[in-house]
Design an enzyme around this catalytic site. Sequence first.
Site, mmCIF file in Angstrom:
data_model
loop_
_atom_site.group_PDB
_atom_site.id
_atom_site.type_symbol
_atom_site.label_atom_id
_atom_site.label_comp_id
_atom_site.label_asym_id
_atom_site.label_seq_id
_atom_site.Cartn_x
_atom_site.Cartn_y
_atom_site.Cartn_z
ATOM 1 N N ASP A 41 0.835 -1.204 0.000
ATOM 2 C CA ASP A 41 0.000 0.000 0.000
ATOM 3 C C ASP A 41 0.873 1.259 0.000
ATOM 4 O O ASP A 41 0.522 2.264 -0.620
ATOM 5 C CB ASP A 41 -0.928 -0.005 1.223
ATOM 6 C CG ASP A 41 -2.009 -1.062 1.088
ATOM 7 O OD1 ASP A 41 -2.395 -1.373 -0.055
ATOM 8 O OD2 ASP A 41 -2.460 -1.587 2.124
ATOM 9 N N ARG A 61 -7.438 20.716 22.161
ATOM 10 C CA ARG A 61 -6.103 20.718 22.782
ATOM 11 C C ARG A 61 -5.645 19.269 22.899
ATOM 12 O O ARG A 61 -6.421 18.432 23.372
ATOM 13 C CB ARG A 61 -6.144 21.331 24.190
ATOM 14 C CG ARG A 61 -6.243 22.821 24.209
ATOM 15 C CD ARG A 61 -6.301 23.351 25.621
ATOM 16 N NE ARG A 61 -6.377 24.793 25.617
ATOM 17 C CZ ARG A 61 -7.479 25.486 25.330
ATOM 18 N NH1 ARG A 61 -8.601 24.859 25.023
ATOM 19 N NH2 ARG A 61 -7.458 26.804 25.356
ATOM 20 N N ASP A 71 -2.549 16.245 21.165
ATOM 21 C CA ASP A 71 -1.353 15.982 20.347
ATOM 22 C C ASP A 71 -1.546 16.424 18.905
ATOM 23 O O ASP A 71 -0.598 16.867 18.254
ATOM 24 C CB ASP A 71 -1.028 14.484 20.364
ATOM 25 C CG ASP A 71 -0.270 14.084 21.619
ATOM 26 O OD1 ASP A 71 -0.074 14.965 22.484
ATOM 27 O OD2 ASP A 71 0.110 12.910 21.745
ATOM 28 N N ALA A 117 -4.927 12.015 21.184
ATOM 29 C CA ALA A 117 -4.730 12.293 22.613
ATOM 30 C C ALA A 117 -5.220 13.685 23.011
ATOM 31 O O ALA A 117 -4.430 14.561 23.379
ATOM 32 C CB ALA A 117 -3.251 12.124 22.967
#
Length: 263
Positions: free
Chosen positions: A45, A148, A150, A185
Amino acid sequence: MKVNVISKGDRRSDFICMSLIEYLKPHQFIIDEENPEFVIAVGGDGTMLHAFHKYKHRLSDTVFLGIHTGHLGFYADWSPDQLKELVHALRFVPYQIGKYPLLEVTIWFQNDQKEIVDLALNEGTVRSEEGTFVMDVELRGQLFETFRGDGLCISTPSGSTGYNKGLGGAIVHPSLEAIQLTEMASINNRVFRTLGSPLILPSSHTVVLRPVSSQRFVMTLDQFRHIYDEVRYIQYRVAKQHVRFARFQATPFWNRVRNAFIH
Ligand code: NAP
C-alpha cells in the site's frame, strides 16, 4: 497502451517489476514514465501512495493497479504469481473502474499571497512542532470546539484502515464520499473539553483548523511530512478529483478488512 511500473525498491519487488515489464513488452505496451495511462505499483500500500503522488497531477488520465509482494493490501490486490494472468487481463478483459474519494488540503498563510493546495490518498495530519497543539475546529464555517492535545488526523475512506484506525477511527467503505476527523490524545478535563469521538463528514462539509497560539505545525500528507510556519488556517474537504483503480477481479472491501485485521 502506455504503462508505467513502479517498484517498492526492495530486491523482490524490483525482480517482479522487471519480469512484468518483460511480459508487457511483446504485447504493444509502451513503458512511459511521463504520461502513462496505466500505473502498476509493485510492493504494498505504501508503494501505491508513492505512485499516487507521482501522478496526482493527471488523475483523470491515469488508472492504478497494485501487486503486493508482502501481504494482501488495500490498494494492492494482485499477487506476484499472477503476472501472466495480469498481462492477459490488460490485453483482453474489459475491467471496471473503482473510484475512491480523496482528501483536499488547503493551507493559507499569514501572508495572504501564498496558499498550498494538495491531495492525500490516505490522510492528512497536523500537530504542533513543540508544546500542546491548540486549534479552533470549524465545521461548515461554524466554531465546533477548541481542540487541545497531540494533533488531528483527517482521513479518506480508503485511508481509514491506515493511521486513522490506529487512532480509534471507524473504517469507512470507499464508496462513501466522506472524510473522517480523528483526535490524537485530546486533553479532556474540567477546563478543556473536546467531542472525544471521530467525526465523519459528507462531501458538502469543510473542516477548518485555526491556530489559537502557535502558528508553526508539523503536517503530513500520506507518507510526506513538512513543517509550516505562519499558518493562518488549514481547510480539509472531500476533493473533487478521484483516484481510479482497475478492477478485474472482485475483492470486496470487507474481505480485505477481514484479511488484514482478523485473519
Ligand atoms: P510505513 O511506516 O512504511 O507503512 C505503514 C504501514 O501502513 C504499512 O504496513 C502500509 O502497508 C500500511 N498502509 C498504508 N496505507 C494503508 C491503508 N490505506 N490501509 C491499511 N494499511 C495501510 O509508511 P508508508 O509506507 O510511508 O505509508 C504511510 C502511511 O502509513 C500513512 O498514510 C498512514 O496511513 C500509515 N501509518 C499508520 C500508522 C499507524 O497505524 N499507527 C502510523 C503511521 C503511518 P504496506 O506494508 O502494504 O505498504
